[in-house]
Enzyme design. Structure first.
Site, PDB file in Angstrom:
ATOM      1  N   GLU A 242      12.695 -22.734  -9.121  1.00 16.89           N
ATOM      2  CA  GLU A 242      11.720 -21.794  -9.680  1.00 16.89           C
ATOM      3  C   GLU A 242      10.981 -22.513 -10.790  1.00 16.89           C
ATOM      4  OE1 GLU A 242       9.191 -19.364 -10.715  1.00 16.89           O
ATOM      5  OE2 GLU A 242      10.505 -18.550  -9.152  1.00 16.89           O
TER       6      GLU A 242
ATOM      7  N   CYS B  76       8.449  -8.997 -10.520  1.00 19.64           N
ATOM      8  CA  CYS B  76       9.001  -7.684 -10.853  1.00 19.64           C
ATOM      9  C   CYS B  76       9.570  -7.648 -12.261  1.00 19.64           C
ATOM     10  CB  CYS B  76      10.075  -7.296  -9.846  1.00 19.64           C
ATOM     11  SG  CYS B  76      10.823  -5.694 -10.180  1.00 19.64           S
TER      12      CYS B  76
ATOM     13  N   CYS C 224       7.170  -4.638 -12.100  1.00 23.72           N
ATOM     14  CA  CYS C 224       7.868  -3.346 -12.116  1.00 23.72           C
ATOM     15  C   CYS C 224       8.526  -3.012 -13.441  1.00 23.72           C
ATOM     16  CB  CYS C 224       8.953  -3.315 -11.035  1.00 23.72           C
ATOM     17  SG  CYS C 224       8.613  -4.230  -9.541  1.00 23.72           S
TER      18      CYS C 224
ATOM     19  N   LYS D 299       6.149  -2.870 -16.651  1.00 21.87           N
ATOM     20  CA  LYS D 299       5.207  -1.774 -16.402  1.00 21.87           C
ATOM     21  C   LYS D 299       5.886  -0.430 -16.593  1.00 21.87           C
ATOM     22  CE  LYS D 299       4.849  -0.486 -12.315  1.00 21.87           C
ATOM     23  NZ  LYS D 299       4.692  -0.617 -10.839  1.00 21.87           N
TER      24      LYS D 299
ATOM     25  N   GLY E 213      -8.454   0.792  -7.161  1.00 19.11           N
ATOM     26  CA  GLY E 213      -7.894   2.123  -6.988  1.00 19.11           C
ATOM     27  C   GLY E 213      -6.500   2.138  -6.426  1.00 19.11           C
TER      28      GLY E 213
ATOM     29  N   TYR F 275      -2.177   1.217  -6.544  1.00 14.95           N
ATOM     30  CA  TYR F 275      -1.153   1.768  -7.421  1.00 14.95           C
ATOM     31  C   TYR F 275      -1.077   1.035  -8.753  1.00 14.95           C
ATOM     32  CZ  TYR F 275       2.187  -1.964  -6.197  1.00 14.95           C
ATOM     33  OH  TYR F 275       2.820  -3.178  -6.028  1.00 14.95           O
TER      34      TYR F 275
ATOM     35  N   GLU G 195      -1.599   3.079 -12.213  1.00 10.64           N
ATOM     36  CA  GLU G 195      -0.539   3.066 -13.220  1.00 10.64           C
ATOM     37  C   GLU G 195      -1.042   2.582 -14.567  1.00 10.64           C
ATOM     38  OE1 GLU G 195       3.247   2.439 -10.186  1.00 10.64           O
ATOM     39  OE2 GLU G 195       2.189   0.706 -10.990  1.00 10.64           O
TER      40      GLU G 195
ATOM     41  N   ARG H 287     -14.258   1.252  -5.206  1.00 11.57           N
ATOM     42  CA  ARG H 287     -15.285   1.044  -4.186  1.00 11.57           C
ATOM     43  C   ARG H 287     -15.475   2.268  -3.297  1.00 11.57           C
ATOM     44  NH1 ARG H 287     -17.118  -4.016  -2.702  1.00 11.57           N
ATOM     45  NH2 ARG H 287     -16.264  -5.794  -3.844  1.00 11.57           N
TER      46      ARG H 287
ATOM     47  N   ARG I 269      -5.643   4.043  -1.554  1.00 14.19           N
ATOM     48  CA  ARG I 269      -5.878   3.873  -0.120  1.00 14.19           C
ATOM     49  C   ARG I 269      -4.554   3.572   0.579  1.00 14.19           C
ATOM     50  NH1 ARG I 269      -7.303  -0.723   2.843  1.00 14.19           N
ATOM     51  NH2 ARG I 269      -7.562  -1.878   0.891  1.00 14.19           N
TER      52      ARG I 269
ATOM     53  N   HIS J 260      19.558  25.236  -7.963  1.00 14.40           N
ATOM     54  CA  HIS J 260      18.682  26.032  -8.829  1.00 14.40           C
ATOM     55  C   HIS J 260      19.173  26.000 -10.280  1.00 14.40           C
ATOM     56  CE1 HIS J 260      15.893  29.277  -9.801  1.00 14.40           C
ATOM     57  NE2 HIS J 260      16.880  29.883 -10.438  1.00 14.40           N
TER      58      HIS J 260
ATOM     59  N   GLU K 290      14.517  21.915  -5.423  1.00 15.06           N
ATOM     60  CA  GLU K 290      14.881  23.025  -4.544  1.00 15.06           C
ATOM     61  C   GLU K 290      13.669  23.556  -3.765  1.00 15.06           C
ATOM     62  OE1 GLU K 290      15.764  26.960  -6.260  1.00 15.06           O
ATOM     63  OE2 GLU K 290      15.114  26.158  -8.194  1.00 15.06           O
TER      64      GLU K 290
END
Length: 450
Positions: free
Chosen positions: A35, A43, A48, A51, A177, A179, A183, A200, A206, A438, A443
């Site tokens: 790496e 992430c 993730c 964020k 537009g 996610y 967010e 757009r 979308r 409940h 529910e």
């Protein structure tokens, strides 16, 4: 190949690559991983996790407001961007350390280096110059935000840079537009920025259920987010007090920050794929089958670098399955990519499992749609305007639930368990035979009448 240095060499230390390396090592394989940036991948470091922490921060103003309805008199609260970013960085560093530690405990050989494929069984490490031979190579290098080509695009940021801004911008233009755009629009608006979002098309999100996306747009407007539809960003120039963005219709917007959320691309450059003729598609993604096999028998690929379903849990599942099959000798059933639970951490958030309505109608001619919209007890009593929306899609002849879409506080948590039911091919009768819990929002799912 006889006597390679390792049985498996993993390129990429994100969630999928690390899972594959650890599981393969647990099955007795000799494993190395490379790496060149931060372990944990997008992430943990630029996606993730940070964020979600910022989403949590952005929701406190609503909580402060609602607390008065519950008898609290909150003192004046002051938000400090620097404190949030500092605390976030501390947490991310802690998590990256855990990823490294877990690899070490598993016996995986770690290379903080760039890896290039020389041939079907050989890796060249860029910094050290070391060559490592491997029986199998797994590519798990993920993806990166794209930056469209237009004048002044270098003045904009992407999601990578959004986590490290020196201060909270007063005026933000978000382009896109999807996610990630949705967010971050919610994050900045919740923290006090003036937010404009340019898309757009006519709809947010979308590929998601359009009715859910439309209700989210209404909630965004209520929070002061200005949505500009049917436009694209043409140019950015520096002005005395910030940036001036010009849209396709000639409208100009003066802001402090422009954030581009216009898509992601696979990280395949510099991997040496041409050296072994690994096949890629027109977007640069590695072509792999459901088991991660490429056209080169010794080379596999998982996660976002294959550009199939770019979600961290999908990469983890693919990495686990890869290692269990090759090194554990296990029979691992294929999982259904269409039944992967998905969340959008907007405010209110979205949780969804299965097909959106427009696709379900094409596939199931006798589709039944059940839905309800209401204000939950916690919002109603606290004086908030947020709503909960529930939509269930059912194939009439078989009674099978083929999609379930939720909007509202906590719906991402619900989607995880709904995913279990839909993966098990639950029918609507199964839901209806389940006793309601409940008082809860959940529910309302099992008490829907059609």
């Amino acid at each position: 190949m006889q006597h390679p240095d390792v049985d498996l060499f993993v390129i990429g230390g994100g969630s999928g690559g690390v899972r594959a390396a650890r599981i393969a090592a647990s099955h007795g394989a000799r494993v190395a991983i490379a790496e060149s940036a931060n372990f944990g991948g997008t992430c943990v470091n630029r996606g993730c996790v940070p964020k979600k922490l910022m989403v949590y921060a952005s929701r406190f103003p609503d909580q402060f407001k609602a607390s008065r309805g519950y008898g609290w008199s909150p003192t004046e609260s002051v938000f400090n961007w620097h404190d949030l970013i500092t605390h976030k960085d501390t947490e991310i560093n802690r998590l990256e350390g855990i990823y490294r530690t877990n690899l070490e405990k598993s016996g995986v050989s770690i290379h903080a280096d760039h890896a290039e494929i020389v041939d079907a069984h050989t890796i060249l490490l860029g910094l050290s110059g070391q060559r490592v031979t491997a029986g199998t190579i797994l590519i798990a290098t993920g993806g990166h935000p794209t930056r469209p080509d237009f004048p002044g695009n270098e003045l904009a940021i992407t999601s990578d840079e959004a986590f490290h801004l020196p201060e909270l911008p007063e005026r933000v233009l978000i382009v896109g537009g999807g996610y990630i755009a949705v967010e971050f629009a919610g994050i900045f608006a919740g923290l006090g920025s003036e937010v404009t979002q340019v898309i757009r098309g006519d709809h947010l999100l979308r590929g998601f259920d359009t009715e859910v996306a439309g209700i989210l747009a209404e909630h965004q407007a209520r929070r002061g987010i200005k949505l500009v539809r049917g436009q694209s960003l043409q140019r950015i120039v520096q002005i005395a007090d910030g940036l001036r963005a010009t849209l396709s219709d000639g409208l100009t917007l003066d802001v402090d920050t422009v954030m581009l959320c216009t898509g992601r691309a696979p990280n395949t450059r510099g991997l040496g794929l041409a050296n072994v003729d690994v096949k890629t598609n027109e977007h640069g993604a590695i072509v792999a089958d459901r088991h991660g096999r490429t056209n080169v028998p010794s080379i596999y690929a998982i996660g976002d670098v294959t550009d199939r379903l770019n979600l961290t849990p999908v990469a983890i599942r693919e990495g686990q399955a890869f290692a269990d099959r090759l090194y554990g000798g296990l029979t691992v059933p294929d999982f259904d990519y269409e039944m992967v639970p998905t969340a959008v951490f907007s405010t209110p958030e979205i949780g969804t499992v299965g097909l959106p309505e427009h696709i379900a109608r094409e596939r199931y001619p006798q589709l039944k749609v059940l839905k309800t919209k209401f204000r939950a007890m916690t919002q109603l009593f606290g004086g908030l305007e947020d709503q909960v929306f529930v939509k269930v899609l059912i194939d009439g002849p078989s009674d099978k639930v083929v999609g379930l879409h939720l909007l509202g506080d906590g719906t991402a948590e619900m989607a995880q368990l709904i995913g279990v039911a839909l993966t098990a091919n639950a029918t609507w009768a199964d839901f209806r035979h389940t006793v309601a819990l409940h008082p809860t929002v959940a529910e309302e799912i099992v008490t829907l009448k059609g």
